[in-house]
Design a protein around this motif. Structure first.
Motif, PDB file in Angstrom:
ATOM      1  N   ALA A  72     -14.792  17.621 -39.791  1.00  0.00           N
ATOM      2  CA  ALA A  72     -14.883  18.089 -41.173  1.00  0.00           C
ATOM      3  C   ALA A  72     -15.139  19.597 -41.196  1.00  0.00           C
ATOM      4  CB  ALA A  72     -16.008  17.349 -41.909  1.00  0.00           C
ATOM      5  N   PRO A  73     -14.195  20.376 -41.663  1.00  0.00           N
ATOM      6  CA  PRO A  73     -12.907  19.966 -42.215  1.00  0.00           C
ATOM      7  C   PRO A  73     -11.886  19.678 -41.125  1.00  0.00           C
ATOM      8  CG  PRO A  73     -13.129  22.344 -42.331  1.00  0.00           C
ATOM      9  CD  PRO A  73     -14.445  21.828 -41.814  1.00  0.00           C
ATOM     10  N   ALA A  74     -10.936  18.798 -41.472  1.00  0.00           N
ATOM     11  CA  ALA A  74      -9.802  18.502 -40.598  1.00  0.00           C
ATOM     12  C   ALA A  74      -8.551  19.081 -41.246  1.00  0.00           C
ATOM     13  CB  ALA A  74      -9.652  16.997 -40.402  1.00  0.00           C
ATOM     14  N   THR A  75      -7.976  20.096 -40.634  1.00  0.00           N
ATOM     15  CA  THR A  75      -6.771  20.718 -41.172  1.00  0.00           C
ATOM     16  C   THR A  75      -5.543  19.858 -40.873  1.00  0.00           C
ATOM     17  OG1 THR A  75      -6.419  21.942 -39.128  1.00  0.00           O
ATOM     18  CG2 THR A  75      -7.723  23.037 -40.850  1.00  0.00           C
ATOM     19  N   SER A  76      -4.449  20.181 -41.537  1.00  0.00           N
ATOM     20  CA  SER A  76      -3.188  19.488 -41.281  1.00  0.00           C
ATOM     21  C   SER A  76      -2.788  19.628 -39.814  1.00  0.00           C
ATOM     22  CB  SER A  76      -2.087  20.062 -42.182  1.00  0.00           C
ATOM     23  OG  SER A  76      -0.857  19.449 -41.931  1.00  0.00           O
ATOM     24  N   ASN A  77      -3.019  20.804 -39.241  1.00  0.00           N
ATOM     25  CA  ASN A  77      -2.684  21.041 -37.839  1.00  0.00           C
ATOM     26  C   ASN A  77      -3.513  20.159 -36.913  1.00  0.00           C
ATOM     27  OD1 ASN A  77      -1.327  22.709 -35.726  1.00  0.00           O
ATOM     28  ND2 ASN A  77      -3.454  23.249 -35.252  1.00  0.00           N
ATOM     29  N   THR A  78      -4.813  20.061 -37.175  1.00  0.00           N
ATOM     30  CA  THR A  78      -5.679  19.218 -36.346  1.00  0.00           C
ATOM     31  C   THR A  78      -5.324  17.748 -36.497  1.00  0.00           C
ATOM     32  OG1 THR A  78      -7.513  20.795 -36.338  1.00  0.00           O
ATOM     33  CG2 THR A  78      -8.078  18.492 -36.001  1.00  0.00           C
ATOM     34  N   ILE A  79      -5.059  17.320 -37.723  1.00  0.00           N
ATOM     35  CA  ILE A  79      -4.675  15.923 -37.968  1.00  0.00           C
ATOM     36  C   ILE A  79      -3.383  15.592 -37.231  1.00  0.00           C
ATOM     37  CG2 ILE A  79      -3.830  14.347 -39.770  1.00  0.00           C
ATOM     38  CD1 ILE A  79      -5.889  15.779 -41.654  1.00  0.00           C
ATOM     39  N   SER A  80      -2.413  16.506 -37.277  1.00  0.00           N
ATOM     40  CA  SER A  80      -1.145  16.310 -36.576  1.00  0.00           C
ATOM     41  C   SER A  80      -1.373  16.194 -35.072  1.00  0.00           C
ATOM     42  CB  SER A  80      -0.201  17.476 -36.871  1.00  0.00           C
ATOM     43  OG  SER A  80       0.970  17.391 -36.102  1.00  0.00           O
ATOM     44  N   SER A  81      -2.225  17.050 -34.537  1.00  0.00           N
ATOM     45  CA  SER A  81      -2.520  17.010 -33.100  1.00  0.00           C
ATOM     46  C   SER A  81      -3.204  15.704 -32.713  1.00  0.00           C
ATOM     47  CB  SER A  81      -3.411  18.199 -32.723  1.00  0.00           C
ATOM     48  OG  SER A  81      -2.741  19.418 -32.934  1.00  0.00           O
ATOM     49  N   MET A  82      -4.127  15.249 -33.541  1.00  0.00           N
ATOM     50  CA  MET A  82      -4.807  13.985 -33.264  1.00  0.00           C
ATOM     51  C   MET A  82      -3.818  12.823 -33.262  1.00  0.00           C
ATOM     52  SD  MET A  82      -8.107  14.670 -35.716  1.00  0.00           S
ATOM     53  CE  MET A  82      -8.826  13.032 -35.571  1.00  0.00           C
ATOM     54  N   ALA A  83      -2.884  12.844 -34.214  1.00  0.00           N
ATOM     55  CA  ALA A  83      -1.919  11.753 -34.338  1.00  0.00           C
ATOM     56  C   ALA A  83      -0.938  11.715 -33.184  1.00  0.00           C
ATOM     57  CB  ALA A  83      -1.167  11.881 -35.670  1.00  0.00           C
ATOM     58  N   SER A  84      -0.658  12.865 -32.599  1.00  0.00           N
ATOM     59  CA  SER A  84       0.344  12.940 -31.530  1.00  0.00           C
ATOM     60  C   SER A  84      -0.270  13.132 -30.142  1.00  0.00           C
ATOM     61  CB  SER A  84       1.319  14.091 -31.812  1.00  0.00           C
ATOM     62  OG  SER A  84       0.639  15.330 -31.846  1.00  0.00           O
ATOM     63  N   ALA A  85      -1.594  13.109 -30.064  1.00  0.00           N
ATOM     64  CA  ALA A  85      -2.320  13.269 -28.792  1.00  0.00           C
ATOM     65  C   ALA A  85      -2.068  14.628 -28.157  1.00  0.00           C
ATOM     66  CB  ALA A  85      -1.977  12.151 -27.812  1.00  0.00           C
ATOM     67  N   ARG A  86      -1.815  15.651 -28.982  1.00  0.00           N
ATOM     68  CA  ARG A  86      -1.718  17.000 -28.440  1.00  0.00           C
ATOM     69  C   ARG A  86      -3.124  17.511 -28.182  1.00  0.00           C
ATOM     70  NH1 ARG A  86       1.028  19.540 -32.255  1.00  0.00           N
ATOM     71  NH2 ARG A  86      -0.555  20.950 -33.062  1.00  0.00           N
ATOM     72  N   CYS A  87      -3.356  18.031 -26.990  1.00  0.00           N
ATOM     73  CA  CYS A  87      -4.716  18.380 -26.592  1.00  0.00           C
ATOM     74  C   CYS A  87      -4.759  19.832 -26.118  1.00  0.00           C
ATOM     75  CB  CYS A  87      -5.174  17.430 -25.493  1.00  0.00           C
ATOM     76  SG  CYS A  87      -6.886  17.668 -24.997  1.00  0.00           S
ATOM     77  N   ASP A  88      -4.909  20.750 -27.073  1.00  0.00           N
ATOM     78  CA  ASP A  88      -4.904  22.162 -26.707  1.00  0.00           C
ATOM     79  C   ASP A  88      -6.200  22.882 -27.066  1.00  0.00           C
ATOM     80  OD1 ASP A  88      -4.631  22.212 -29.426  1.00  0.00           O
ATOM     81  OD2 ASP A  88      -2.691  23.238 -29.448  1.00  0.00           O
ATOM     82  N   ASN A  89      -7.242  22.119 -27.372  1.00  0.00           N
ATOM     83  CA  ASN A  89      -8.554  22.733 -27.553  1.00  0.00           C
ATOM     84  C   ASN A  89      -9.645  21.696 -27.262  1.00  0.00           C
ATOM     85  OD1 ASN A  89      -9.268  21.325 -30.087  1.00  0.00           O
ATOM     86  ND2 ASN A  89      -7.779  22.676 -31.082  1.00  0.00           N
ATOM     87  N   LEU A  90     -10.869  22.162 -27.198  1.00  0.00           N
ATOM     88  CA  LEU A  90     -11.994  21.307 -26.809  1.00  0.00           C
ATOM     89  C   LEU A  90     -12.221  20.165 -27.793  1.00  0.00           C
ATOM     90  CD1 LEU A  90     -14.401  20.790 -24.892  1.00  0.00           C
ATOM     91  CD2 LEU A  90     -15.747  22.375 -26.317  1.00  0.00           C
ATOM     92  N   LEU A  91     -12.087  20.444 -29.093  1.00  0.00           N
ATOM     93  CA  LEU A  91     -12.320  19.405 -30.093  1.00  0.00           C
ATOM     94  C   LEU A  91     -11.330  18.256 -29.920  1.00  0.00           C
ATOM     95  CD1 LEU A  91     -13.594  18.170 -32.584  1.00  0.00           C
ATOM     96  CD2 LEU A  91     -12.186  19.685 -34.004  1.00  0.00           C
ATOM     97  N   LEU A  92     -10.056  18.574 -29.704  1.00  0.00           N
ATOM     98  CA  LEU A  92      -9.056  17.525 -29.523  1.00  0.00           C
ATOM     99  C   LEU A  92      -9.323  16.723 -28.251  1.00  0.00           C
ATOM    100  CD1 LEU A  92      -5.926  19.548 -30.636  1.00  0.00           C
ATOM    101  CD2 LEU A  92      -6.976  17.631 -31.859  1.00  0.00           C
ATOM    102  N   ALA A  93      -9.791  17.393 -27.211  1.00  0.00           N
ATOM    103  CA  ALA A  93     -10.136  16.691 -25.976  1.00  0.00           C
ATOM    104  C   ALA A  93     -11.290  15.728 -26.210  1.00  0.00           C
ATOM    105  CB  ALA A  93     -10.490  17.701 -24.884  1.00  0.00           C
ATOM    106  N   CYS A  94     -12.278  16.155 -27.003  1.00  0.00           N
ATOM    107  CA  CYS A  94     -13.400  15.265 -27.349  1.00  0.00           C
ATOM    108  C   CYS A  94     -12.901  14.064 -28.135  1.00  0.00           C
ATOM    109  CB  CYS A  94     -14.439  16.027 -28.173  1.00  0.00           C
ATOM    110  SG  CYS A  94     -15.382  17.259 -27.251  1.00  0.00           S
ATOM    111  N   TYR A  95     -12.020  14.306 -29.103  1.00  0.00           N
ATOM    112  CA  TYR A  95     -11.478  13.215 -29.917  1.00  0.00           C
ATOM    113  C   TYR A  95     -10.736  12.198 -29.047  1.00  0.00           C
ATOM    114  CZ  TYR A  95      -8.068  10.681 -32.665  1.00  0.00           C
ATOM    115  OH  TYR A  95      -7.276   9.682 -33.177  1.00  0.00           O
ATOM    116  N   LEU A  96      -9.882  12.693 -28.171  1.00  0.00           N
ATOM    117  CA  LEU A  96      -9.073  11.796 -27.344  1.00  0.00           C
ATOM    118  C   LEU A  96      -9.904  11.038 -26.315  1.00  0.00           C
ATOM    119  CD1 LEU A  96      -5.957  14.085 -26.867  1.00  0.00           C
ATOM    120  CD2 LEU A  96      -6.057  11.961 -28.184  1.00  0.00           C
ATOM    121  N   SER A  97     -11.123  11.506 -26.054  1.00  0.00           N
ATOM    122  CA  SER A  97     -12.011  10.838 -25.104  1.00  0.00           C
ATOM    123  C   SER A  97     -13.014   9.916 -25.803  1.00  0.00           C
ATOM    124  CB  SER A  97     -12.793  11.886 -24.297  1.00  0.00           C
ATOM    125  OG  SER A  97     -11.935  12.743 -23.600  1.00  0.00           O
TER     126      SER A  97
END
Length: 203
Positions: free
Chosen positions: A93-118
């Motif tokens: 929070a907040p989750a931008t369109s870019n972050t939401i897209s990355s989460m949906a497609s498992a794109r992992c280019d920053n620490l937050l996305l890595a935490c989410y995918l783990s």
């Protein structure tokens, strides 16, 4: 009074003007008894400072996989798996369109996305964007995909937007996020402490 006492919350903040609300969210979570750690995306640092969030959360704030500590020559690794396993729940929070897209497609280019995918814990996502971005079919498809993965979407609210327009897309207000979390977590434990008698016999 219902609280979040004892809950370990990992708060992820992405690069939206609504990031200023995240400081209020940190403070509210702590007032309700939660322990909070914060992870920023690189673009989030344009909107809110690690110093502010670290002061409020009383924990170090991370924004990259590695960082230099206390002027040392060697950088220290921020273990995304360790952060995710520490958390009882993750809020983005907040989750931008870019972050939401990355989460949906498992794109992992920053620490937050890595935490989410783990993550093995519940993940709450609070979208924040302009109304046309929010309504765009590709964004709605990504949100539906996140729901299908078991994530909980904290629905955007209607109101004034940073663009000057009015409509749906505002990040859910911190006080409403807190109410939602408490209600949702309380519903998980409706039978906790209850004595149940099961009667079975011939039919």
């Amino acid at each position: 009074m219902l609280t979040l006492g004892g809950k370990k919350v990992l708060l992820g903040i992405s690069g939206s003007i609504a990031a200023y609300k995240s400081a209020l969210l940190v403070r509210s979570l702590i007032k309700k008894g939660a322990e909070v750690k914060v992870v920023l995306t690189p673009s989030a640092t344009d909107f809110v400072t690690a110093t502010t969030l670290s002061t409020l959360s009383k924990n170090p704030v991370s924004s990259s996989f590695t960082e230099i500590k206390d002027g040392q020559d060697n950088s220290e690794w921020n273990n995304h798996v360790e952060l995710s396993l520490w958390a009882d729940l993750i809020i983005i929070a907040p989750a931008t369109s870019n972050t939401i897209s990355s989460m949906a497609s498992a794109r992992c280019d920053n620490l937050l996305l890595a935490c989410y995918l783990s993550a093995k814990c519940p993940v709450y996502v609070a979208p924040s964007m302009d109304l046309d971005m929010y309504k765009h079919p590709s964004n709605q498809e990504n949100l539906n995909k996140l729901k299908s993965f078991g994530n909980i979407i904290l629905e955007s609210e209607n109101g004034d937007l940073a663009s000057g327009l009015k409509g749906k897309g505002r990040m859910m207000e911190p006080e409403n996020i807190i109410k939602y979390l408490i209600k949702d977590l309380n519903n998980e434990h409706l039978l906790k402490g209850k004595s149940i008698l099961i009667s079975a016999g011939p039919t």
